[in-house]
Write a protein that holds these residues in place. Structure first.
Motif, mmCIF file in Angstrom:
data_model
loop_
_atom_site.group_PDB
_atom_site.id
_atom_site.type_symbol
_atom_site.label_atom_id
_atom_site.label_comp_id
_atom_site.label_asym_id
_atom_site.label_seq_id
_atom_site.Cartn_x
_atom_site.Cartn_y
_atom_site.Cartn_z
ATOM 1 N N CYS A 61 9.069 8.316 -22.569
ATOM 2 C CA CYS A 61 7.594 8.365 -22.580
ATOM 3 C C CYS A 61 7.197 8.942 -21.188
ATOM 4 O O CYS A 61 7.643 8.289 -20.278
ATOM 5 N N VAL A 62 6.266 9.575 -20.955
ATOM 6 C CA VAL A 62 5.862 10.011 -19.725
ATOM 7 C C VAL A 62 4.482 9.280 -19.414
ATOM 8 O O VAL A 62 3.599 9.310 -20.271
ATOM 9 N N VAL A 63 4.512 8.682 -18.286
ATOM 10 C CA VAL A 63 3.489 7.861 -17.729
ATOM 11 C C VAL A 63 2.933 8.414 -16.366
ATOM 12 O O VAL A 63 3.759 8.785 -15.475
ATOM 13 N N THR A 64 1.588 8.604 -16.587
ATOM 14 C CA THR A 64 0.883 9.191 -15.358
ATOM 15 C C THR A 64 0.336 7.963 -14.538
ATOM 16 O O THR A 64 -0.770 7.607 -15.037
ATOM 17 N N LEU A 65 0.698 7.659 -13.286
ATOM 18 C CA LEU A 65 0.207 6.668 -12.510
ATOM 19 C C LEU A 65 -0.947 7.236 -11.681
ATOM 20 O O LEU A 65 -0.667 7.926 -10.927
ATOM 21 N N LYS A 66 -2.109 6.589 -11.558
ATOM 22 C CA LYS A 66 -3.381 7.220 -10.912
ATOM 23 C C LYS A 66 -3.685 6.219 -9.808
ATOM 24 O O LYS A 66 -3.490 4.996 -10.052
ATOM 25 N N GLY A 67 -4.544 6.509 -8.800
ATOM 26 C CA GLY A 67 -4.830 5.643 -7.841
ATOM 27 C C GLY A 67 -6.336 5.148 -8.078
ATOM 28 O O GLY A 67 -6.732 4.127 -7.187
ATOM 29 N N ASP A 68 -7.002 5.297 -9.254
ATOM 30 C CA ASP A 68 -8.413 4.957 -9.324
ATOM 31 C C ASP A 68 -8.121 3.511 -10.008
ATOM 32 O O ASP A 68 -7.395 3.134 -10.738
ATOM 33 N N THR A 69 -8.994 2.646 -9.614
ATOM 34 C CA THR A 69 -9.117 1.182 -9.858
ATOM 35 C C THR A 69 -10.092 0.877 -10.911
ATOM 36 O O THR A 69 -11.081 1.553 -11.067
ATOM 37 N N THR A 70 -9.693 0.044 -11.936
ATOM 38 C CA THR A 70 -10.479 -0.583 -13.110
ATOM 39 C C THR A 70 -10.487 -1.948 -12.959
ATOM 40 O O THR A 70 -9.697 -2.561 -12.242
ATOM 41 N N PRO A 71 -11.473 -2.546 -13.768
ATOM 42 C CA PRO A 71 -11.476 -3.995 -13.859
ATOM 43 C C PRO A 71 -9.905 -4.628 -14.270
ATOM 44 O O PRO A 71 -9.817 -5.591 -13.814
ATOM 45 N N TRP B 35 -2.015 -0.404 -14.509
ATOM 46 C CA TRP B 35 -0.445 -0.606 -13.543
ATOM 47 C C TRP B 35 -1.209 -1.369 -12.421
ATOM 48 O O TRP B 35 -2.242 -1.098 -12.005
ATOM 49 N N ASN B 36 -0.082 -1.808 -11.593
ATOM 50 C CA ASN B 36 -0.368 -2.584 -10.107
ATOM 51 C C ASN B 36 0.726 -2.968 -9.421
ATOM 52 O O ASN B 36 1.877 -2.602 -10.033
ATOM 53 N N ILE B 37 0.525 -3.154 -8.438
ATOM 54 C CA ILE B 37 1.609 -3.472 -7.473
ATOM 55 C C ILE B 37 1.554 -5.071 -7.137
ATOM 56 O O ILE B 37 0.523 -5.659 -6.824
ATOM 57 N N ARG B 38 2.549 -5.874 -7.619
ATOM 58 C CA ARG B 38 2.629 -7.557 -7.351
ATOM 59 C C ARG B 38 3.591 -7.538 -6.167
ATOM 60 O O ARG B 38 4.856 -7.053 -6.086
ATOM 61 N N GLY B 39 3.302 -8.530 -5.304
ATOM 62 C CA GLY B 39 4.198 -9.075 -4.088
ATOM 63 C C GLY B 39 4.413 -7.590 -3.436
ATOM 64 O O GLY B 39 3.554 -6.565 -3.164
ATOM 65 N N LEU B 40 5.422 -7.423 -2.758
ATOM 66 C CA LEU B 40 5.890 -6.289 -1.914
ATOM 67 C C LEU B 40 6.242 -5.140 -2.535
ATOM 68 O O LEU B 40 6.290 -4.036 -2.246
ATOM 69 N N ASP B 41 7.210 -5.417 -4.005
ATOM 70 C CA ASP B 41 8.104 -4.225 -4.427
ATOM 71 C C ASP B 41 7.830 -4.414 -6.034
ATOM 72 O O ASP B 41 8.880 -3.832 -6.595
ATOM 73 N N ILE B 42 7.142 -4.990 -6.610
ATOM 74 C CA ILE B 42 7.047 -5.029 -8.244
ATOM 75 C C ILE B 42 6.010 -4.225 -8.555
ATOM 76 O O ILE B 42 4.759 -3.983 -8.202
ATOM 77 N N VAL B 43 6.465 -3.007 -9.353
ATOM 78 C CA VAL B 43 5.373 -2.281 -10.185
ATOM 79 C C VAL B 43 5.197 -2.698 -11.567
ATOM 80 O O VAL B 43 6.283 -2.894 -12.257
ATOM 81 N N ARG B 44 3.977 -3.204 -11.676
ATOM 82 C CA ARG B 44 3.768 -3.944 -12.785
ATOM 83 C C ARG B 44 2.912 -2.915 -13.910
ATOM 84 O O ARG B 44 1.886 -2.418 -13.448
ATOM 85 N N ALA C 101 1.041 -1.304 0.033
ATOM 86 C CA ALA C 101 0.123 0.075 0.029
ATOM 87 C C ALA C 101 0.898 1.210 -0.036
ATOM 88 O O ALA C 101 0.517 2.255 -0.760
ATOM 89 N N SER C 102 2.081 1.468 0.737
ATOM 90 C CA SER C 102 2.894 2.349 0.697
ATOM 91 C C SER C 102 3.471 2.663 -0.407
ATOM 92 O O SER C 102 3.549 3.888 -1.026
ATOM 93 N N LEU C 103 3.980 1.563 -1.144
ATOM 94 C CA LEU C 103 4.614 1.744 -2.526
ATOM 95 C C LEU C 103 3.457 2.324 -3.472
ATOM 96 O O LEU C 103 3.850 2.951 -4.315
ATOM 97 N N LYS C 104 2.336 1.592 -3.430
ATOM 98 C CA LYS C 104 1.106 2.044 -4.228
ATOM 99 C C LYS C 104 1.081 3.691 -4.321
ATOM 100 O O LYS C 104 1.225 4.429 -5.159
ATOM 101 N N LYS C 105 1.036 4.072 -2.997
ATOM 102 C CA LYS C 105 1.005 5.472 -2.707
ATOM 103 C C LYS C 105 2.062 6.439 -3.218
ATOM 104 O O LYS C 105 1.815 7.443 -3.756
ATOM 105 N N GLU C 106 3.268 5.819 -3.214
ATOM 106 C CA GLU C 106 4.564 6.520 -3.557
ATOM 107 C C GLU C 106 4.417 6.599 -5.083
ATOM 108 O O GLU C 106 5.262 7.634 -5.596
ATOM 109 N N MET C 107 3.793 5.604 -5.620
ATOM 110 C CA MET C 107 4.033 5.601 -7.279
ATOM 111 C C MET C 107 2.991 6.377 -7.807
ATOM 112 O O MET C 107 3.220 6.950 -9.040
ATOM 113 N N ILE C 108 1.932 7.065 -7.186
ATOM 114 C CA ILE C 108 0.819 8.004 -8.106
ATOM 115 C C ILE C 108 1.902 9.198 -8.271
ATOM 116 O O ILE C 108 2.203 9.840 -7.548
#
Length: 230
Positions: free
Chosen positions: A47-57, A81-90, A26-33
């Motif tokens: 390439c610029v990627v904007t990561l958001k906190g909104d969930t989609t299917p 995008w998503n967090i996998r395990g403790l430290d993977i940004v997918r 959860a901390s990593l997810k917050k840091e990545m937004i």
């Protein structure tokens, strides 16, 4: 009695473990937004990627700038995008499959590998643009000197693309035999180091003492130092 207490204690510990792991994710997810730069290792393609906190299917929402697919063709498959395990940004496709997985290698810098293509970097956009500015400041004439200040060679670093993510460097006439034999033809900035490369693939690494002076590493009793415009 004691075994029952031990079992209860173990059960309690196991019950505590998942929230702890979830908290890390959860901390990593917050840091990545926010805004990130997705790039080749030396930023020749970005390439610029904007990561958001909104969930989609499909996962968490993201936005890719319009030029992403042209710069990095694999990004056309990225839908979430998503967090996998403790430290993977997918960064994943519509089916939830990984297009590329990143793990943090330095604070705010993530590396991901695509088989057959190589390593890509995901970096905080502001930090990445600061790096670009640093690289722009490297372009121009340099003097290589010994630790006692004796000049041994003049070089010109350019922003003309050479092979891969490297740029052309030119030696000026009358260089010291050691430098002339090395004969660097390309350069790049990599993780705070200036790297000079010869045609044979030999490399010299320099680390900054300050903005105008870079010292060859590992250090020696008679060091080589790069100075701006002398």
């Amino acid at each position: 009695m004691h075994s029952g207490i031990a079992a209860a204690a173990l059960t309690a510990l196991l019950a505590l473990a998942p929230p702890s792991a979830a908290q890390d994710a959860a901390s990593l997810k917050k840091e990545m937004i926010g805004q990130w730069e997705l790039a080749t290792t030396e930023r020749s393609k970005t390439c610029v990627v904007t990561l958001k906190g909104d969930t989609t299917p499909q996962g968490l929402k993201l936005e890719l700038e319009p030029g992403c697919a042209k710069a990095l063709p694999f990004t056309k498959d990225i839908t979430a995008w998503n967090i996998r395990g403790l430290d993977i940004v997918r960064l994943q496709d519509a089916a939830g499959q990984p297009v590329i997985d990143f793990t943090e290698v330095e604070s705010g810098i993530f590396e991901g590998l695509r088989s057959g293509e190589g390593v890509y970097i995901l970096q905080n956009l502001a930090a990445a643009r600061s790096l670009a500015k640093s690289m722009d400041q490297m372009i121009g004439d340099w003097s290589m000197v010994r630790g006692n200040g004796r000049p041994v060679c003049g070089l010109t670093l350019t922003n003309t693309e050479a092979s891969g993510d490297n740029f052309q460097v030119f030696l000026k006439p009358k260089c010291d035999p050691v430098v002339a034999a090395f004969a660097p033809t390309e350069w790049r900035l990599e993780r705070g180091q200036m790297i000079l490369m010869s045609k044979s693939g030999e490399t010299w690494q320099f680390e900054a003492d300050d903005n105008a002076q870079w010292r060859k590493v590992p250090d020696t009793a008679d060091p080589l130092i790069m100075l701006r415009g002398q």
